[in-house]
Design a protein around this motif. Sequence first.
Motif, PDB file in Angstrom:
ATOM      1  N   PHE A 170      90.218 -68.665 -34.019  1.00 27.73           N
ATOM      2  CA  PHE A 170      89.210 -69.493 -33.079  1.00 27.73           C
ATOM      3  C   PHE A 170      88.064 -68.647 -32.774  1.00 27.73           C
ATOM      4  O   PHE A 170      88.183 -67.563 -32.438  1.00 27.73           O
ATOM      5  CB  PHE A 170      89.961 -70.037 -31.819  1.00 27.73           C
ATOM      6  CG  PHE A 170      89.379 -71.204 -31.181  1.00 27.73           C
ATOM      7  CD1 PHE A 170      90.077 -72.551 -31.728  1.00 27.73           C
ATOM      8  CD2 PHE A 170      88.201 -71.235 -30.513  1.00 27.73           C
ATOM      9  CE1 PHE A 170      89.611 -73.737 -31.386  1.00 27.73           C
ATOM     10  CE2 PHE A 170      87.874 -72.583 -30.282  1.00 27.73           C
ATOM     11  CZ  PHE A 170      88.339 -73.790 -30.492  1.00 27.73           C
ATOM     12  N   HIS A 175      83.082 -81.840 -22.872  1.00 25.22           N
ATOM     13  CA  HIS A 175      82.774 -80.389 -23.455  1.00 25.22           C
ATOM     14  C   HIS A 175      82.154 -80.641 -24.726  1.00 25.22           C
ATOM     15  O   HIS A 175      82.400 -81.461 -25.514  1.00 25.22           O
ATOM     16  CB  HIS A 175      84.041 -79.598 -23.597  1.00 25.22           C
ATOM     17  CG  HIS A 175      84.029 -78.251 -24.259  1.00 25.22           C
ATOM     18  ND1 HIS A 175      82.754 -77.433 -23.986  1.00 25.22           N
ATOM     19  CD2 HIS A 175      84.783 -77.465 -24.723  1.00 25.22           C
ATOM     20  CE1 HIS A 175      82.894 -76.238 -24.420  1.00 25.22           C
ATOM     21  NE2 HIS A 175      84.298 -76.248 -24.975  1.00 25.22           N
ATOM     22  N   GLU A 205      81.582 -78.357 -27.431  1.00 25.04           N
ATOM     23  CA  GLU A 205      81.884 -77.601 -28.487  1.00 25.04           C
ATOM     24  C   GLU A 205      82.408 -78.508 -29.751  1.00 25.04           C
ATOM     25  O   GLU A 205      83.197 -79.627 -29.100  1.00 25.04           O
ATOM     26  CB  GLU A 205      82.934 -76.730 -28.031  1.00 25.04           C
ATOM     27  CG  GLU A 205      83.239 -75.504 -29.284  1.00 25.04           C
ATOM     28  CD  GLU A 205      83.754 -74.263 -28.829  1.00 25.04           C
ATOM     29  OE1 GLU A 205      84.255 -74.168 -27.635  1.00 25.04           O
ATOM     30  OE2 GLU A 205      83.660 -73.201 -29.249  1.00 25.04           O
ATOM     31  N   ASP A 258      84.864 -78.789 -31.605  1.00 24.89           N
ATOM     32  CA  ASP A 258      86.360 -79.064 -31.763  1.00 24.89           C
ATOM     33  C   ASP A 258      86.656 -80.327 -30.975  1.00 24.89           C
ATOM     34  O   ASP A 258      87.827 -80.754 -31.185  1.00 24.89           O
ATOM     35  CB  ASP A 258      87.308 -77.840 -31.586  1.00 24.89           C
ATOM     36  CG  ASP A 258      86.989 -77.270 -30.256  1.00 24.89           C
ATOM     37  OD1 ASP A 258      85.913 -77.174 -29.912  1.00 24.89           O
ATOM     38  OD2 ASP A 258      87.993 -76.541 -29.496  1.00 24.89           O
ATOM     39  N   HIS A 259      85.782 -80.659 -29.805  1.00 25.82           N
ATOM     40  CA  HIS A 259      85.963 -81.981 -29.322  1.00 25.82           C
ATOM     41  C   HIS A 259      84.785 -82.855 -29.195  1.00 25.82           C
ATOM     42  O   HIS A 259      85.063 -83.926 -28.957  1.00 25.82           O
ATOM     43  CB  HIS A 259      86.307 -81.431 -27.907  1.00 25.82           C
ATOM     44  CG  HIS A 259      87.108 -80.445 -27.317  1.00 25.82           C
ATOM     45  ND1 HIS A 259      88.453 -80.475 -27.901  1.00 25.82           N
ATOM     46  CD2 HIS A 259      87.024 -79.057 -27.150  1.00 25.82           C
ATOM     47  CE1 HIS A 259      89.285 -79.295 -27.726  1.00 25.82           C
ATOM     48  NE2 HIS A 259      88.210 -78.378 -27.198  1.00 25.82           N
ATOM     49  N   HIS A 276      84.531 -73.197 -20.690  1.00 24.02           N
ATOM     50  CA  HIS A 276      84.158 -71.852 -20.840  1.00 24.02           C
ATOM     51  C   HIS A 276      82.609 -71.974 -21.321  1.00 24.02           C
ATOM     52  O   HIS A 276      81.827 -71.024 -21.819  1.00 24.02           O
ATOM     53  CB  HIS A 276      84.885 -70.872 -21.971  1.00 24.02           C
ATOM     54  CG  HIS A 276      84.735 -71.503 -23.266  1.00 24.02           C
ATOM     55  ND1 HIS A 276      84.705 -70.751 -24.428  1.00 24.02           N
ATOM     56  CD2 HIS A 276      85.316 -72.891 -23.638  1.00 24.02           C
ATOM     57  CE1 HIS A 276      84.867 -71.901 -25.575  1.00 24.02           C
ATOM     58  NE2 HIS A 276      85.157 -72.873 -25.116  1.00 24.02           N
ATOM     59  N   ASP A 318      89.102 -77.754 -22.180  1.00 21.64           N
ATOM     60  CA  ASP A 318      89.736 -76.795 -22.430  1.00 21.64           C
ATOM     61  C   ASP A 318      90.612 -76.166 -21.681  1.00 21.64           C
ATOM     62  O   ASP A 318      91.481 -75.277 -21.844  1.00 21.64           O
ATOM     63  CB  ASP A 318      88.677 -75.515 -22.991  1.00 21.64           C
ATOM     64  CG  ASP A 318      88.059 -75.902 -24.318  1.00 21.64           C
ATOM     65  OD1 ASP A 318      88.723 -76.717 -25.087  1.00 21.64           O
ATOM     66  OD2 ASP A 318      87.144 -75.169 -24.743  1.00 21.64           O
ATOM     67  N   HIS A 337      93.796 -79.014 -25.642  1.00 19.14           N
ATOM     68  CA  HIS A 337      94.631 -78.183 -26.751  1.00 19.14           C
ATOM     69  C   HIS A 337      96.020 -78.061 -26.132  1.00 19.14           C
ATOM     70  O   HIS A 337      96.137 -77.555 -24.845  1.00 19.14           O
ATOM     71  CB  HIS A 337      93.936 -76.823 -26.722  1.00 19.14           C
ATOM     72  CG  HIS A 337      92.760 -76.621 -27.208  1.00 19.14           C
ATOM     73  ND1 HIS A 337      92.201 -76.663 -28.658  1.00 19.14           N
ATOM     74  CD2 HIS A 337      91.452 -76.213 -26.934  1.00 19.14           C
ATOM     75  CE1 HIS A 337      91.009 -76.813 -28.915  1.00 19.14           C
ATOM     76  NE2 HIS A 337      90.434 -76.269 -27.927  1.00 19.14           N
TER      77      HIS A 337
HETATM   78 FE1  FEO Z   1      85.710 -74.998 -26.063  1.00 15.90          FE
HETATM   79 FE2  FEO Z   1      88.423 -76.412 -27.447  1.00 15.90          FE
HETATM   80  O1  FEO Z   1      86.471 -75.965 -27.254  1.00 15.90           O
END
Ligand code: FEO
Length: 394
Positions: free
Chosen positions: A27, A84, A86, A88-89, A151, A170, A228
Amino acid sequence: MAITREVREISSDVYWVGVRDWDRKFFDKLVPLPEGTTYNAYLVQGEDKTALVDTVNPGFEKELEEKIRQVTDPEGLDYLIMNHAEPDHANGLSHMVSLAGDAEILATKKGKDMALSLYDLPEEKFHVVEGGDTLDLGDKILEFIEAPWLHWPETMFTYYREEGVLFPSDFFGAHVATPKLYADEFGEDVLKRAKDYFGEIMMPFRPRAKRALDKLEEYEVNTIAPSHGVIYRNPEKILEAHRSWTGAELDEKVLIPYVSMWGSTAEMVHVLRETIASEVDAVPFEVSSQNLNNLAGELVDSAGVVFGTPTVLAGPHPQIIYTATLAKKLNPPTKYFGIVESHGWAGGAVRELSKLVEGTSGELLGAVDVKGSPEEGDLERVIELGEEIAEKVK
Ligand code: FEO
């Protein structure tokens, strides 16, 4: 032929439509993910309106679409909530917008700005929300909770009021791909996964995490559904763990990340461990053979850290440079540091490692540098360092 993929109802009219990434190895290219991860997305179906909370990592958009289709037509989605930005989402938003042409994207102001800079999304689709704003789905109210810097700067939580379901993005996550949907199905080991994850992702932002936990005291949270890992339908344990990880109390524990080429450093670490372990916990961590994600978890509550390294080409072993650099970036609450070093003809590792320790919240208690194999006098100095750090962390 349509593939039927697993979709689970986690609360009344709330569906897990996330995906499992069994093969993800890293990651942010920082720490390994030996057990993969999940990208959890959730569908909240109201009497009048339907919202999707978060999307999925690049490459999983079709799987998300198929899962939504098992519950409802994605073309009819009314809201796409982006907790969020980022990838991945949020990367899946473009695909969802291409399906649900009338859907609004709900995000914080910073979230909107970041999403527009990262993805090809129409600005007019965005609706900016703030903490306390609500979304009425007919028979369900979703409330947005400000939770920045968890984050990234734009993060927020979404809270389904009637059932007390928190979607914290997250926060409260764990990197593990598993067929178990719930923490209570996974077992007690889930807290270890969550702690490693906290160390990797949230530890640099501990004051923000504490603030978010304080804010959640105002809410009745029955279920925590993060982006996650597993879902917590009895969230008290994971809440309590996070209160502990963000609190001021550290364990009476000394972590010893080390690497040894010809055994001298390992011998010093052995003596150091014996000395420390007679007073407090001592956790050796051989960095070339152990996963650095576990190191992140150990850093969450270790009051002391001693690095062990040989000098290689006038500096610390590169694996220790990386470990110490990563540890510094993760901003652990460590109070006391130490160094043990061995060299063949000239030192240099202590000087460089001391610089790495500077600027942390901790104090460097001492360094033991040894030429060649450690002799009795050298090991006495190691014992003195071990006794001092053990006494301090008590
Ligand atoms: Fe901060 Fe799971 O992305």
